[in-house]
Scaffold this motif. Structure first.
Motif, PDB file in Angstrom:
ATOM      1  N   PRO A 170      60.452  34.850  22.343  1.00 43.18           N
ATOM      2  CA  PRO A 170      61.619  34.069  22.768  1.00 43.18           C
ATOM      3  C   PRO A 170      61.300  32.583  22.874  1.00 43.18           C
ATOM      4  CG  PRO A 170      60.639  35.172  24.655  1.00 43.18           C
ATOM      5  CD  PRO A 170      59.882  35.637  23.443  1.00 43.18           C
ATOM      6  N   THR A 171      62.348  31.783  22.873  1.00 42.96           N
ATOM      7  CA  THR A 171      62.186  30.345  23.029  1.00 42.96           C
ATOM      8  C   THR A 171      61.608  30.032  24.402  1.00 42.96           C
ATOM      9  OG1 THR A 171      64.098  29.964  21.594  1.00 42.96           O
ATOM     10  CG2 THR A 171      63.406  28.137  23.006  1.00 42.96           C
TER      11      THR A 171
ATOM     12  N   HIS B 185      74.714  39.668  24.625  1.00 40.00           N
ATOM     13  CA  HIS B 185      74.838  40.438  23.389  1.00 40.00           C
ATOM     14  C   HIS B 185      75.134  41.918  23.684  1.00 40.00           C
ATOM     15  CE1 HIS B 185      73.560  37.202  20.655  1.00 40.00           C
ATOM     16  NE2 HIS B 185      72.698  36.862  21.607  1.00 40.00           N
ATOM     17  N   GLY B 186      75.773  42.179  24.825  1.00 45.84           N
ATOM     18  CA  GLY B 186      76.136  43.554  25.164  1.00 45.84           C
ATOM     19  C   GLY B 186      75.006  44.389  25.700  1.00 45.84           C
ATOM     20  N   VAL B 187      73.875  43.774  26.026  1.00 45.43           N
ATOM     21  CA  VAL B 187      72.699  44.499  26.500  1.00 45.43           C
ATOM     22  C   VAL B 187      72.651  44.447  28.026  1.00 45.43           C
ATOM     23  CG1 VAL B 187      70.184  44.661  26.457  1.00 45.43           C
ATOM     24  CG2 VAL B 187      71.432  43.971  24.396  1.00 45.43           C
ATOM     25  N   THR B 188      72.561  45.616  28.644  1.00 49.54           N
ATOM     26  CA  THR B 188      72.390  45.714  30.094  1.00 49.54           C
ATOM     27  C   THR B 188      71.054  46.381  30.368  1.00 49.54           C
ATOM     28  OG1 THR B 188      74.775  45.911  30.475  1.00 49.54           O
ATOM     29  CG2 THR B 188      73.317  46.616  32.255  1.00 49.54           C
ATOM     30  N   ALA B 189      70.197  45.708  31.116  1.00 45.83           N
ATOM     31  CA  ALA B 189      68.868  46.227  31.428  1.00 45.83           C
ATOM     32  C   ALA B 189      68.826  46.756  32.853  1.00 45.83           C
ATOM     33  CB  ALA B 189      67.821  45.132  31.243  1.00 45.83           C
ATOM     34  N   SER B 190      67.768  47.506  33.161  1.00 46.84           N
ATOM     35  CA  SER B 190      67.526  48.022  34.505  1.00 46.84           C
ATOM     36  C   SER B 190      66.261  47.378  35.054  1.00 46.84           C
ATOM     37  CB  SER B 190      67.370  49.542  34.480  1.00 46.84           C
ATOM     38  OG  SER B 190      68.568  50.163  34.036  1.00 46.84           O
TER      39      SER B 190
ATOM     40  N   SER C  43      65.483  35.800  33.039  1.00 48.51           N
ATOM     41  CA  SER C  43      65.434  34.667  32.106  1.00 48.51           C
ATOM     42  C   SER C  43      64.719  35.044  30.811  1.00 48.51           C
ATOM     43  CB  SER C  43      64.726  33.490  32.775  1.00 48.51           C
ATOM     44  OG  SER C  43      64.548  32.425  31.854  1.00 48.51           O
ATOM     45  N   VAL C  44      63.520  35.612  30.934  1.00 45.80           N
ATOM     46  CA  VAL C  44      62.779  35.957  29.722  1.00 45.80           C
ATOM     47  C   VAL C  44      63.477  37.082  28.966  1.00 45.80           C
ATOM     48  CG1 VAL C  44      61.239  37.620  30.836  1.00 45.80           C
ATOM     49  CG2 VAL C  44      60.482  36.446  28.775  1.00 45.80           C
ATOM     50  N   GLY C  45      64.127  38.000  29.690  1.00 42.20           N
ATOM     51  CA  GLY C  45      64.843  39.078  29.022  1.00 42.20           C
ATOM     52  C   GLY C  45      66.001  38.559  28.195  1.00 42.20           C
ATOM     53  N   ALA C  46      66.790  37.634  28.774  1.00 42.70           N
ATOM     54  CA  ALA C  46      67.919  37.073  28.038  1.00 42.70           C
ATOM     55  C   ALA C  46      67.433  36.278  26.823  1.00 42.70           C
ATOM     56  CB  ALA C  46      68.745  36.196  28.963  1.00 42.70           C
TER      57      ALA C  46
END
Length: 486
Positions: free
Chosen positions: A294-295, A380-385, A468-471
């Motif tokens: 990631p950036t 982008h439609g992604v939901t994490a746990s 932050s890093v996940g997004a």
């Protein structure tokens, strides 16, 4: 049909109907898992092997005295039926997150079937079939997978484990002597292995249900028939060559009532909810084993773990990437140190394996406690746990952000991990074959309950960091300029 045969057939019908009714939710769930490609379809093969072994044992039972104690039959059978209810009502909920891996309800099936047989036919007659009962208890889904994984985890390995079980069934069926039992085992295994290999050569993608069914049942039935015909050379080949004796248990009314009552109680016990399907659409394009960095983060190291193929399929992969923030963020570290995270990307074509092996089974975490999960939107439609894992031995807390998606028929589970030790060289949980640690956790939960693996007071200090890093990681996988799916 003679009266003894009619009586036995009626009691068997009652037992089969009660077992089918009491565990109807289990049979439905197993069928759904088999349809999705799970290896638990072998459960439907085992009853056929039990019949093959049982008919051979029954033919060797002759000259027995009709001795029985009806009170003992009812007491032992009743206790076993209540134990089956206890397993379903008390034990099963403790392992709801590992239901697909352990399938503890199958232990309740064996207990209930055994108890019903004792009440309907008597303890002494049922005890004659102890090798089959021992085999039934031993062939748990956990043990089946453990054996297959130890043999490499290939489709051949999963089929070969059942061929060995078929060999044991064949040995029981023809084992009038130790020599005949050994020969029966060897013949069954040889035939089954040959048929298994032939099926894989003819169709490497054959459905796992057929791969489990055809070699095992075919080999054991063929071996039993061959030995039966050889033993009766020059004699009558009639299946019922001698009269069928009347059952020792004269009246089964109380047994039937008990079975029906317990069956009704069992069928009302809910099963753990199945995990949600992996239906989040991932980024387009060619699926890579590793993700683009990631950036704002730089790649320090990456590592591949080949052992994952034994668990998730021969075309699966697991890659760990170690990332470090390019610029220190005081919100993530008060001493101004750049934070480091690891990203584990599991890729597989078998969606069912993701349900069987939850995220924590990738790591040897026998001494850790995990917190409840929090949802985190990554775009982008992604939901994490998001959840924490506290290691009481190392005195470390790891925070994990987990999400999955499907990309052109390929499924990926991504786990981003941070550690509360911000020093260089901080220890992260290492992806490791963890079946042994899973077993230790199973026994710990059995003895002490879910509190031994749960953390009811979690500390989510790294929630902002991982969000932050996940997004950024998710955004880096999509083509530039592609709009958020939401």
């Amino acid at each position: 049909m003679t009266r003894p045969v009619r009586t036995l057939a009626l009691r068997w019908a009652v037992l089969v109907v009660c077992v089918a009714f009491a565990f109807a939710p289990t049979w439905i769930r197993l069928a759904e898992e088999a349809d999705s490609g799970a290896v638990t379809a072998y459960v439907f093969v085992f009853p056929v092997l039990a019949v093959v072994a049982g008919q051979g044992t029954a033919r060797r039972r002759e000259g027995e005295l009709p001795i029985h104690d009806r009170q003992t039959d009812l007491i032992v059978g009743g206790i076993g039926a209540l134990l089956a209810l206890a397993v379903q009502a008390l034990w099963l909920p403790r392992y709801s997150d590992q239901y697909a891996l352990l399938h503890i309800d199958l232990a309740a099936v064996v207990l209930f079937t055994l108890s019903g047989a004792i009440m309907l036919f008597g303890l002494r007659p049922v005890g004659q079939f102890w090798p089959i009962l021992l085999l039934a208890f031993a062939m748990s889904p956990m043990l089946y997978r453990l054996l297959a994984v130890s043999m490499g985890g290939s489709r051949f390995a999963y089929g070969m484990v059942l061929v060995l079980v078929a060999g044991v069934a064949g040995a029981i069926a023809v084992g009038r002597t130790r020599g005949r039992a050994a020969l029966g085992f060897l013949v069954t295994v040889a035939v089954g292995a040959a048929v298994l290999q032939l099926l894989l050569v003819l169709d490497p993608t054959i459905d796992i249900v057929l791969l489990q069914l055809i070699p095992t049942v075919g080999a054991s039935a063929a071996t039993g028939t061959l030995f039966y015909l050889l033993a009766r050379r020059g004699r009558s080949k009639r299946p019922l060559g001698r009269p069928v004796g009347a059952p020792s248990v004269k009246s089964a009314r109380s047994a039937v009532i008990t079975l029906v009552v317990v069956a009704v109680a069992l069928v009302t016990r809910p099963l753990p909810a199945p995990p949600p399907p992996v239906d989040t659409v991932g980024p387009p394009g060619v699926v890579a084993a590793a993700l683009a960095a990631p950036t704002g983060w730089r790649l320090l190291d990456d590592e591949t773990y080949p052992w994952v193929r034994s668990y998730f399929g021969q075309r699966s992969s697991l890659v760990r990437q170690e990332l470090q923030a390019a610029v220190a963020n005081p919100e993530w570290d008060v001493r101004g140190r750049p934070r480091t995270v690891v990203v584990d990307t599991l890729t597989t074509t078998n969606a069912a394996s993701l349900a069987v092996y939850p995220e924590r089974t990738l790591y040897r975490l026998a001494s850790t406690r995990s917190s409840p999960e929090l949802p985190v939107e990554l775009g982008h439609g992604v939901t994490a746990s998001l959840h924490t894992s506290v290691d009481d031995t190392l005195l470390l807390t790891w925070t994990k952000l987990v999400f999955d998606w499907v990309r052109d028929g390929v499924f990926q589970r991504i786990t981003i991990i941070s550690v509360d030790n911000h020093e260089p060289g901080a220890e992260f949980p290492e992806p490791t074959p963890s079946m042994a640690s899973n077993l230790s956790s199973v026994f710990a939960v059995f003895l002490r309950g879910n509190t031994v693996v749960g953390d009811d007071d979690p500390d989510f200090d790294d929630r902002g960091l991982l969000a932050s890093v996940g997004a950024s990681l998710v955004d880096a996988q999509f083509p530039a300029g592609m709009e958020d799916a939401r």
